[in-house]
Design a protein around this motif. Sequence first.
Motif, PDB file in Angstrom:
ATOM      1  N   VAL A   1       0.710  -1.257  -0.001  1.00 26.34           N
ATOM      2  CA  VAL A   1       0.064  -0.054  -0.025  1.00 26.34           C
ATOM      3  C   VAL A   1       0.808   1.158  -0.195  1.00 26.34           C
ATOM      4  O   VAL A   1       0.627   2.167  -0.786  1.00 26.34           O
ATOM      5  N   ALA A   2       1.899   1.273   0.996  1.00 27.96           N
ATOM      6  CA  ALA A   2       2.719   2.420   0.925  1.00 27.96           C
ATOM      7  C   ALA A   2       3.470   2.698  -0.226  1.00 27.96           C
ATOM      8  O   ALA A   2       3.953   3.758  -0.799  1.00 27.96           O
ATOM      9  N   GLY A   3       4.060   1.595  -0.923  1.00 25.87           N
ATOM     10  CA  GLY A   3       4.704   1.522  -2.191  1.00 25.87           C
ATOM     11  C   GLY A   3       3.734   2.139  -3.469  1.00 25.87           C
ATOM     12  O   GLY A   3       4.233   2.872  -4.122  1.00 25.87           O
ATOM     13  N   ARG A   4       2.555   1.648  -3.480  1.00 30.74           N
ATOM     14  CA  ARG A   4       1.509   2.180  -4.520  1.00 30.74           C
ATOM     15  C   ARG A   4       1.624   3.730  -4.299  1.00 30.74           C
ATOM     16  O   ARG A   4       1.534   4.516  -5.044  1.00 30.74           O
TER      17      ARG A   4
ATOM     18  N   VAL B   1       5.924   9.444  -7.231  1.00 32.04           N
ATOM     19  CA  VAL B   1       6.827  10.458  -6.796  1.00 32.04           C
ATOM     20  C   VAL B   1       8.374   9.883  -7.174  1.00 32.04           C
ATOM     21  O   VAL B   1       9.401  10.297  -7.431  1.00 32.04           O
ATOM     22  N   HIS B   2       8.643   8.580  -6.352  1.00 29.65           N
ATOM     23  CA  HIS B   2       9.743   8.081  -6.420  1.00 29.65           C
ATOM     24  C   HIS B   2      10.048   6.773  -7.392  1.00 29.65           C
ATOM     25  O   HIS B   2       8.971   6.029  -7.543  1.00 29.65           O
ATOM     26  N   ASN B   3      11.214   6.568  -8.117  1.00 25.79           N
ATOM     27  CA  ASN B   3      11.459   5.532  -8.534  1.00 25.79           C
ATOM     28  C   ASN B   3      11.789   4.382  -7.748  1.00 25.79           C
ATOM     29  O   ASN B   3      12.034   4.555  -6.619  1.00 25.79           O
ATOM     30  N   THR B   4      11.990   3.025  -8.457  1.00 23.41           N
ATOM     31  CA  THR B   4      12.178   1.926  -7.643  1.00 23.41           C
ATOM     32  C   THR B   4      13.234   2.039  -6.888  1.00 23.41           C
ATOM     33  O   THR B   4      13.473   1.584  -5.699  1.00 23.41           O
ATOM     34  N   PHE B   5      14.433   2.464  -7.423  1.00 19.80           N
ATOM     35  CA  PHE B   5      15.925   2.571  -6.743  1.00 19.80           C
ATOM     36  C   PHE B   5      15.747   3.421  -5.587  1.00 19.80           C
ATOM     37  O   PHE B   5      16.331   3.036  -4.563  1.00 19.80           O
ATOM     38  N   GLU B   6      14.933   4.588  -5.796  1.00 21.52           N
ATOM     39  CA  GLU B   6      14.826   5.688  -4.574  1.00 21.52           C
ATOM     40  C   GLU B   6      14.171   4.934  -3.440  1.00 21.52           C
ATOM     41  O   GLU B   6      14.481   4.994  -2.165  1.00 21.52           O
TER      42      GLU B   6
ATOM     43  N   ASN C   1      12.987  -4.765  -6.557  1.00 23.07           N
ATOM     44  CA  ASN C   1      12.933  -3.483  -7.524  1.00 23.07           C
ATOM     45  C   ASN C   1      11.865  -3.933  -8.784  1.00 23.07           C
ATOM     46  O   ASN C   1      11.046  -3.170  -9.190  1.00 23.07           O
ATOM     47  N   LEU C   2      11.828  -5.261  -9.245  1.00 27.34           N
ATOM     48  CA  LEU C   2      10.996  -5.678 -10.293  1.00 27.34           C
ATOM     49  C   LEU C   2       9.514  -5.652  -9.551  1.00 27.34           C
ATOM     50  O   LEU C   2       8.629  -5.114 -10.247  1.00 27.34           O
ATOM     51  N   TRP C   3       9.479  -6.006  -8.357  1.00 26.74           N
ATOM     52  CA  TRP C   3       8.158  -5.898  -7.468  1.00 26.74           C
ATOM     53  C   TRP C   3       7.500  -4.574  -7.403  1.00 26.74           C
ATOM     54  O   TRP C   3       6.411  -4.232  -7.685  1.00 26.74           O
ATOM     55  N   PHE C   4       8.193  -3.613  -7.081  1.00 28.85           N
ATOM     56  CA  PHE C   4       7.898  -2.333  -6.800  1.00 28.85           C
ATOM     57  C   PHE C   4       7.550  -1.738  -8.297  1.00 28.85           C
ATOM     58  O   PHE C   4       6.657  -0.838  -8.380  1.00 28.85           O
ATOM     59  N   PHE C   5       8.244  -2.017  -9.456  1.00 27.47           N
ATOM     60  CA  PHE C   5       8.105  -1.673 -10.669  1.00 27.47           C
ATOM     61  C   PHE C   5       6.522  -1.933 -11.138  1.00 27.47           C
ATOM     62  O   PHE C   5       5.867  -1.358 -11.588  1.00 27.47           O
TER      63      PHE C   5
END
Length: 295
Positions: free
Chosen positions: A26-29, A34-39, A85-89
């Motif tokens: 939820v927080a990642g969504r 605003v932020h990319n996955t690496f950030e 990182n793949l998951w956040f993308f």
Amino acid sequence: MPDTYRPARAALWMCGSIVSFSMMAVAGRYVSEVHNTFEIMTFRSLVGLAIVLLLALANRRLGEIRSNRLKQHFFRNLFHFTGQNLWFFALASIPLAQVFALEFTSPIWVIVLSFLFMGERLTGARMLAAGLGFLGILVVARPDFSALEPGTVTAAMSAIFFAATIIMTKALTRHESIVSILFWLTGFQLCFGLVALGAHESITWPTLVTVPWLVVIGAAGLMAHYCLTTALSLAPASFLMPIDFARLPLVVVIGMVLFGEQADALVLLGGGIIILANWINLRSGKNAAVRAPAI
């Protein structure tokens, strides 16, 4: 079989992992716009490392951090960093239910890899539970493999990296304390994140809006790994992973309530199949505990 085999306690720790991973999603969504996955990964690791060090210091457990298995920690966290990182993308690209559904192919990989590389017993009940769980996932997500989107591909790829991470974590729990595993988890991934950010021309720094969500990601991610690592120290990976299927019905509800994602009768049917799979798996774990000789 772990020296201390406690399937009921292990299942409870897995429930903690399910809740924590869902909070992180939820927080990642919310911050993905605003932020990319690496950030996200870098700030998450920074928060997590600070929490690990503070808690270890407060409980006088800094001495548990060991450096004699750095190679195993390095590769374990490299695989996890890639998968995360793949998951956040994928999280920012496709509905939550589809992300989790494709991620949940990882228990299938875990069961097979545990059998091939760790010598864990592969029972008919566990195979049935994994198969039913995967069937439930397909009923819920119904992914269209004829027109694959980047988010779909990255979610599927993350499952493979997560499966390898689970296997490596299980191996480490035989020799390393949870404090040591979490320290190297956050430390290595902070380094990986800084290297990745160094390759970018610009960095979006946290704002007053994103800071609370980044703290939630860091704290929830750390708690999820603490719960998962504890569970793996109490029961085999092939027993624990199908329990994680329960995360899917939960995230379907979250997607409906918070993000307006739609669910239908097939989602409820798939959730029922997943619950049945977990019941079969838990029953097999209890039976194994009864048969296990006292040590």
